[in-house]
Design a protein around this motif. Structure first.
Motif, PDB file in Angstrom:
ATOM      1  N   ALA A 191       0.834  -1.199   0.000  1.00 17.32           N
ATOM      2  CA  ALA A 191       0.000   0.000   0.000  1.00 17.32           C
ATOM      3  C   ALA A 191       0.871   1.253   0.000  1.00 17.32           C
ATOM      4  N   ALA A 192       1.918   1.250   0.802  1.00 16.11           N
ATOM      5  CA  ALA A 192       2.819   2.404   0.861  1.00 16.11           C
ATOM      6  C   ALA A 192       3.532   2.605  -0.482  1.00 16.11           C
ATOM      7  N   LEU A 193       3.977   1.503  -1.089  1.00 13.52           N
ATOM      8  CA  LEU A 193       4.646   1.607  -2.392  1.00 13.52           C
ATOM      9  C   LEU A 193       3.695   2.156  -3.452  1.00 13.52           C
ATOM     10  N   LEU A 194       2.468   1.675  -3.466  1.00 12.25           N
ATOM     11  CA  LEU A 194       1.493   2.152  -4.450  1.00 12.25           C
ATOM     12  C   LEU A 194       1.171   3.628  -4.241  1.00 12.25           C
ATOM     13  N   ASP A 225       4.914  -5.503  -5.627  1.00 11.93           N
ATOM     14  CA  ASP A 225       4.753  -6.928  -5.946  1.00 11.93           C
ATOM     15  C   ASP A 225       3.449  -7.081  -6.743  1.00 11.93           C
ATOM     16  N   ILE A 226       3.505  -6.661  -8.002  1.00  9.30           N
ATOM     17  CA  ILE A 226       2.313  -6.553  -8.844  1.00  9.30           C
ATOM     18  C   ILE A 226       1.582  -7.882  -8.982  1.00  9.30           C
TER      19      ILE A 226
END
Length: 146
Positions: free
Chosen positions: A19-22, A31-32
């Protein structure tokens, strides 16, 4: 470290990290593949929830139709609550309306088995396919007769 990914070791931590990366726009670090799997899984969960709620409603409507002498407040409350829960679930997930026929068929198959087990009647006593349309079973004035 055991070589397993954070996804395998600590799902909660993985979810927060993703969530933070997105949110940061770091799609290349996300991690798509696992994110896509989890989103698909969430959709399937919502459909299973619809089937589960329909199953409870149909189970009680079948009992109502086939055991009218046993109809009582608890069955009526269960029917009313199920109708409200289905309505809310569909309002929260409107695209599930396109899956209603399939969901009703799945739920009815299970509800028919449940009703047979609970009433002691042979499953053949109950119609092979759901005898009610969605609008009818959701109508608060509808109470089936045997």
């Amino acid at each position: 470290m055991d070589g397993s990914s954070l996804y395998d070791r600590d799902f909660y931590a993985w979810a927060n990290e993703q969530a933070a990366l997105l949110r940061a726009g770091k799609l290349d670090a996300a991690d798509i593949e696992h994110i896509a799997e989890e989103i698909e899984s969430m959709g399937k969960t919502e459909k299973r929830e619809l089937v589960s709620r329909l199953r409870v409603l149909l189970h009680h409507l079948l009992k109502w139709a086939h055991q009218p002498a046993r109809c009582g407040n608890s069955w009526g409350l269960s029917v009313a609550n199920s109708r409200d829960e289905i309505e809310t679930h569909l309002r929260d997930n409107p695209s599930l309306k396109s899956k209603l026929d399939e969901s009703i068929a799945d739920a009815y198959r299970l509800a028919r088995r449940d009703a047979a087990a609970e009433t002691g009647f042979d499953e053949a006593v109950f119609p092979a396919e759901c005898p009610w349309g969605f609008a009818g079973m959701m109508d608060e004035a509808f109470w089936p007769e045997g």
